[in-house]
Design an enzyme around this catalytic site. Sequence first.
Site, PDB file in Angstrom:
ATOM      1  N   GLY A 114      -5.524 -21.267  27.846  1.00  0.00           N
ATOM      2  CA  GLY A 114      -5.230 -20.863  26.481  1.00  0.00           C
ATOM      3  C   GLY A 114      -5.052 -19.368  26.383  1.00  0.00           C
ATOM      4  N   GLU A 152      -2.921 -12.886  32.178  1.00  0.00           N
ATOM      5  CA  GLU A 152      -1.579 -13.110  31.651  1.00  0.00           C
ATOM      6  C   GLU A 152      -1.440 -12.272  30.386  1.00  0.00           C
ATOM      7  OE1 GLU A 152       1.450 -16.721  30.479  1.00  0.00           O
ATOM      8  OE2 GLU A 152      -0.656 -16.981  29.991  1.00  0.00           O
TER       9      GLU A 152
END
Length: 191
Positions: free
Chosen positions: A31, A61
């Site tokens: 997530g 990320e």
Amino acid sequence: MSTHRANMETIELAHEFLVEDGGVVAVDLAGAEAIFPTHLFKREFDAAKKYSIPYTIHAGEAAGAISVQEALELGAYRIGHGIRSIEDEKVLDRIIQEGIPLECCPTSNKITKAIENMNDYPLRELLSRGVKVTVNTDDMAICRTRLSKEFEYIRETFKITAEEEKQLYLNAVEAAFCSKQTKDELRALIS
């Protein structure tokens, strides 16, 4: 964040059904790590450790190298994405020293703009530095990809060599949550 109870139920179910091959082999926290920092899930990871459940944590990320550091501190067996670990030498050194695999997802990272310019995508640099990089699809439906397309993409975009591609496959076998026998069988297919 309001799903702590459901997360703990998932850990309990993973514990109940955990096997070495052919079933539940690990859990994953995926997530938006920039919105939901990994440290907020410490209780879940403590429970997974107690039950000896391996786990992957998505980091590096959206939130950068600091999220990878958090994932390492929480004992991640693998890092989902992890490409921005290249931004911090200490984090990268730890990944190398501990042999933590990175699940790189080029198409997903392009879509999310985790790396502004894909010419700067650190796949080859990470490989050359000894990081156990693997190539993955992330969410195949959202990214409209499959593993063969990911390999086509990195061959064309990054000009990976046959030897580098083989290393990516071997890294994936090493990182797999499965038995030694299954890993040996997979290695034999690659050689």
